[in-house]
Design a protein around this motif. Structure first.
Motif, PDB file in Angstrom:
ATOM      1  N   SER A  38      30.202  56.862 -29.769  1.00 38.24           N
ATOM      2  CA  SER A  38      29.362  57.926 -30.329  1.00 38.24           C
ATOM      3  C   SER A  38      28.817  57.549 -31.707  1.00 38.24           C
ATOM      4  O   SER A  38      27.653  57.835 -32.021  1.00 38.24           O
ATOM      5  N   GLU A  39      29.627  56.878 -32.516  1.00 31.88           N
ATOM      6  CA  GLU A  39      29.147  56.433 -33.826  1.00 31.88           C
ATOM      7  C   GLU A  39      28.076  55.348 -33.672  1.00 31.88           C
ATOM      8  O   GLU A  39      27.113  55.317 -34.430  1.00 31.88           O
ATOM      9  N   LEU A  40      28.245  54.469 -32.698  1.00 32.77           N
ATOM     10  CA  LEU A  40      27.246  53.441 -32.431  1.00 32.77           C
ATOM     11  C   LEU A  40      25.921  54.088 -32.043  1.00 32.77           C
ATOM     12  O   LEU A  40      24.866  53.726 -32.574  1.00 32.77           O
ATOM     13  N   GLU A  41      25.968  55.045 -31.129  1.00 33.62           N
ATOM     14  CA  GLU A  41      24.745  55.727 -30.695  1.00 33.62           C
ATOM     15  C   GLU A  41      24.066  56.434 -31.865  1.00 33.62           C
ATOM     16  O   GLU A  41      22.840  56.433 -31.976  1.00 33.62           O
ATOM     17  N   LEU A  73      23.345  49.905 -26.412  1.00 36.32           N
ATOM     18  CA  LEU A  73      22.397  48.973 -27.042  1.00 36.32           C
ATOM     19  C   LEU A  73      21.146  48.836 -26.185  1.00 36.32           C
ATOM     20  O   LEU A  73      20.022  48.849 -26.705  1.00 36.32           O
ATOM     21  N   LEU A  74      21.324  48.711 -24.877  1.00 36.60           N
ATOM     22  CA  LEU A  74      20.183  48.603 -23.970  1.00 36.60           C
ATOM     23  C   LEU A  74      19.296  49.846 -24.059  1.00 36.60           C
ATOM     24  O   LEU A  74      18.071  49.738 -24.145  1.00 36.60           O
ATOM     25  N   ARG A  75      19.905  51.029 -24.055  1.00 34.75           N
ATOM     26  CA  ARG A  75      19.124  52.272 -24.163  1.00 34.75           C
ATOM     27  C   ARG A  75      18.326  52.309 -25.459  1.00 34.75           C
ATOM     28  O   ARG A  75      17.175  52.744 -25.470  1.00 34.75           O
ATOM     29  N   SER A  76      18.922  51.840 -26.550  1.00 26.89           N
ATOM     30  CA  SER A  76      18.212  51.883 -27.832  1.00 26.89           C
ATOM     31  C   SER A  76      16.972  50.992 -27.804  1.00 26.89           C
ATOM     32  O   SER A  76      15.952  51.331 -28.395  1.00 26.89           O
ATOM     33  N   ARG A  97      28.452  37.588 -21.799  1.00 28.11           N
ATOM     34  CA  ARG A  97      28.640  37.985 -20.401  1.00 28.11           C
ATOM     35  C   ARG A  97      28.439  39.495 -20.236  1.00 28.11           C
ATOM     36  O   ARG A  97      27.758  39.943 -19.321  1.00 28.11           O
ATOM     37  N   THR A  98      29.018  40.274 -21.146  1.00 27.95           N
ATOM     38  CA  THR A  98      28.880  41.729 -21.073  1.00 27.95           C
ATOM     39  C   THR A  98      27.440  42.155 -21.335  1.00 27.95           C
ATOM     40  O   THR A  98      26.910  43.037 -20.653  1.00 27.95           O
ATOM     41  N   LEU A  99      26.793  41.529 -22.309  1.00 25.31           N
ATOM     42  CA  LEU A  99      25.393  41.852 -22.608  1.00 25.31           C
ATOM     43  C   LEU A  99      24.497  41.563 -21.405  1.00 25.31           C
ATOM     44  O   LEU A  99      23.624  42.358 -21.061  1.00 25.31           O
ATOM     45  N   ARG A 100      24.733  40.428 -20.764  1.00 26.99           N
ATOM     46  CA  ARG A 100      23.940  40.069 -19.583  1.00 26.99           C
ATOM     47  C   ARG A 100      24.220  41.021 -18.426  1.00 26.99           C
ATOM     48  O   ARG A 100      23.313  41.409 -17.692  1.00 26.99           O
ATOM     49  N   HIS A 101      25.477  41.393 -18.276  1.00 21.22           N
ATOM     50  CA  HIS A 101      25.847  42.331 -17.207  1.00 21.22           C
ATOM     51  C   HIS A 101      25.122  43.668 -17.390  1.00 21.22           C
ATOM     52  O   HIS A 101      24.712  44.295 -16.411  1.00 21.22           O
ATOM     53  N   ALA A 102      24.944  44.078 -18.631  1.00 19.64           N
ATOM     54  CA  ALA A 102      24.245  45.331 -18.920  1.00 19.64           C
ATOM     55  C   ALA A 102      22.728  45.186 -18.807  1.00 19.64           C
ATOM     56  O   ALA A 102      22.007  46.180 -18.762  1.00 19.64           O
ATOM     57  N   GLY A 103      22.235  43.945 -18.775  1.00 27.27           N
ATOM     58  CA  GLY A 103      20.798  43.724 -18.650  1.00 27.27           C
ATOM     59  C   GLY A 103      20.078  43.486 -19.967  1.00 27.27           C
ATOM     60  O   GLY A 103      18.856  43.444 -20.007  1.00 27.27           O
ATOM     61  N   LEU A 104      20.826  43.303 -21.045  1.00 28.63           N
ATOM     62  CA  LEU A 104      20.184  43.090 -22.339  1.00 28.63           C
ATOM     63  C   LEU A 104      19.397  41.789 -22.411  1.00 28.63           C
ATOM     64  O   LEU A 104      18.440  41.687 -23.164  1.00 28.63           O
TER      65      LEU A 104
END
Length: 112
Positions: A38-41, A73-76, A97-104
């Motif tokens: 929530s703080e990140l968002e 991060l992707l939504r932003s 790996r996580t960033l790629r999995h999310a599509g960033l």
């Protein structure tokens, strides 16, 4: 006897370290997980980021990111103007790996 004194909250492991009308730099450290989501968002909706045309994310100090934070991060990025350019610098392999999995990797350049 257990310590029952209130603990100060941990600082958010991401901060806007530079921002002007053209460029914004976010520096990441430690771990981004559900406890910081929530703080990140909230940080990602900062007016200074919306004014910048390019974002650089220094992730060299980020040890781990969970998928929920990667999606934030992707939504932003996808909610920003199409002219926004995002560069992710120095992420560790597990973070990549996580960033790629999310599509960033489809909306940002990832530099090792």
């Amino acid at each position: 006897m257990a310590d029952t004194s209130p603990q100060s909250p941990q600082p958010l492991p991401v901060a806007i370290t530079e921002a002007d009308a053209q460029h914004a730099v976010l520096t990441f450290s430690d771990v981004l997980d559900a406890h910081t989501l929530s703080e990140l968002e909230e940080l990602l909706s900062d007016r200074r980021l919306r004014q910048a045309g390019t974002w650089a994310w220094d992730m060299s100090g980020l040890e781990r990111i969970d998928l929920a934070c990667a999606y934030a991060l992707l939504r932003s990025v996808t909610r920003a103007p199409e002219t926004l350019s995002v560069t992710i610098r120095g992420p560790r392999r597990a973070v990549q790996r996580t960033l790629r999995h999310a599509g960033l990797d489809t909306v940002a350049a990832i530099e090792e």
